[in-house]
Design a protein around this motif. Structure first.
Motif, PDB file in Angstrom:
ATOM      1  N   UNK A   5      -8.287  -6.218  55.319  1.00  6.50           N
ATOM      2  CA  UNK A   5      -8.398  -7.039  54.272  1.00  6.50           C
ATOM      3  C   UNK A   5      -9.224  -6.525  53.185  1.00  6.50           C
ATOM      4  N   UNK A   6     -10.242  -5.680  54.171  1.00  6.98           N
ATOM      5  CA  UNK A   6     -11.223  -5.148  52.437  1.00  6.98           C
ATOM      6  C   UNK A   6     -10.347  -4.064  51.794  1.00  6.98           C
ATOM      7  N   UNK A   7      -9.306  -3.406  52.368  1.00  7.80           N
ATOM      8  CA  UNK A   7      -9.175  -2.015  52.199  1.00  7.80           C
ATOM      9  C   UNK A   7      -7.951  -2.730  50.837  1.00  7.80           C
ATOM     10  N   UNK A   8      -7.330  -3.175  51.725  1.00  7.25           N
ATOM     11  CA  UNK A   8      -6.282  -4.197  50.765  1.00  7.25           C
ATOM     12  C   UNK A   8      -6.662  -4.473  49.424  1.00  7.25           C
ATOM     13  N   UNK A   9      -7.945  -4.908  49.275  1.00  3.39           N
ATOM     14  CA  UNK A   9      -8.244  -6.183  48.173  1.00  3.39           C
ATOM     15  C   UNK A   9      -9.218  -4.711  47.425  1.00  3.39           C
ATOM     16  N   UNK A  10     -10.276  -4.099  48.215  1.00  3.61           N
ATOM     17  CA  UNK A  10     -10.866  -3.334  47.712  1.00  3.61           C
ATOM     18  C   UNK A  10     -10.499  -1.893  46.686  1.00  3.61           C
ATOM     19  N   UNK A  11      -9.576  -1.317  47.882  1.00  5.86           N
ATOM     20  CA  UNK A  11      -9.104   0.397  47.959  1.00  5.86           C
ATOM     21  C   UNK A  11      -9.629   0.876  49.244  1.00  5.86           C
ATOM     22  N   UNK A  12      -9.380   2.134  49.332  1.00  9.82           N
ATOM     23  CA  UNK A  12      -9.204   2.929  50.665  1.00  9.82           C
ATOM     24  C   UNK A  12      -8.848   3.300  51.541  1.00  9.82           C
TER      25      UNK A  12
END
Length: 328
Positions: A198-205
């Motif tokens: 969820x973090x990656x999808x929203x903020x990148x990486x």
């Protein structure tokens, strides 16, 4: 006088309590050896993998370089040195976040990373927002699992009391399996994978997960304990040994549905694609007296007889990002 009733703990609760006690010891890492300690080329390759990933992300001006369970700090020290030599732009953009709750391990990491700007966090959820490249080497295997065993009357869940398993009927809808089969569920690992995704999808990486276990969900009891490099009783006194279980990579990929999953692939294949053996050969040439140890360590990481087949690598990326290095 009646004996007091046994205090039962579900296996995952027992495992979480046992590992919390184990990692609170002054030097829990003395009991086992992980890949960064076997070959410095391992951390160097992961550092350069992170730098390439940063470039694929469009080289953002600021990015978190996060390691879950950084051990002695060896992996990050090797990674940071490699990117400083090869991709200084990434080093300038990266802010290091180490997710570590042990005070004694933090002290060792600080010594290994002296002079390098590092921030520590108790939980990955505490790392501030922003694009992130996350490394997790042998982290998920220590997260607690539930176990179920198939009996004639149905599935039973394993609890722990007085150093032994106690079975209780399970109300979960579990798949059919032969009597005596053991099924494991790593709910903590799946929840963490979902959070990272969820973090990656929203903020990148991207998140790179390296650990041991099957590529596909499989039946079987994989709970094990290690103390002083020897097998121990997993149900022994909590904190006396390191408890681990095989990582269900397929379940992690399913849980990380908001990100794009690549792999899992064998660790040996991944590291060879990153050039680990070539790097080890260069290191051996520069230190001829240690050449045998350097090359044998690298071989241990990539060969099927060593860690190359049992260990797998799974990458979770922001959707639309290029295929990560090592997976093409």
């Amino acid at each position: 006088m009646a004996r007091p009733a046994a205090v039962m703990e579900r296996l995952d609760a027992f495992m979480a309590r046992a590992n919390a006690a184990f990692y609170a010891q002054p030097d829990p890492l003395a009991h086992f050896t992980t890949a960064p300690e076997i070959s410095q080329a391992f951390g160097e390759c992961l550092g350069l993998w992170a730098a390439v990933t940063w470039q694929q992300m469009g080289a953002p001006a600021a990015v978190w370089l996060v390691e879950l369970g950084p051990g002695r700090g060896t992996l990050m020290a090797d990674a940071w040195r490699a990117v400083g030599e090869m991709v200084p732009g990434f080093q300038a953009a990266a802010r290091i976040a180490l997710v570590e709750s042990s005070a004694s391990l933090r002290a060792g990491q600080g010594a290994a990373l002296a002079g390098i700007p590092v921030q520590w966090f108790d939980r990955v959820e505490d790392v501030p927002p922003g694009p992130a490249i996350i490394l997790a080497n042998e982290f998920f295997d220590a997260l607690p699992v539930r176990q179920f065993i198939r009996r004639a009357e149905g599935w039973m869940e394993r609890f722990v009391a007085h150093g032994a398993f106690v079975e209780q009927p399970s109300e979960l809808g579990l798949p059919e399996a032969p009597e005596g089969s053991v099924l494991e569920r790593g709910e903590a690992g799946q929840a963490l994978a979902a959070h990272l995704a969820a973090r990656i999808a929203a903020q990148g990486g991207s998140a790179l997960l390296l650990d041991y276990g099957p590529a596909e969900t499989a039946l079987g009891d994989s709970l094990q304990a290690l103390r002083a490099h020897q097998a121990a009783d997993p149900l022994g006194p909590p904190g006396s040994a390191d408890l681990t279980a095989h990582v269900d990579f397929a379940a992690l990929a399913r849980a990380a549905g908001s990100a794009e999953a690549h792999g899992p692939i064998p660790q040996g294949l991944f590291l060879q694609r990153l050039g680990l053996m070539s790097r080890a050969a260069i290191l051996a040439q520069s230190a001829p007296q240690q050449a045998g140890m350097i090359l044998s360590g690298a071989q241990r990481l990539v060969t099927s007889e060593g860690m190359g087949r049992l260990f797998k690598v799974l990458c979770l990326c922001k959707p639309g990002l290029a295929v990560p290095a090592g997976f093409a």
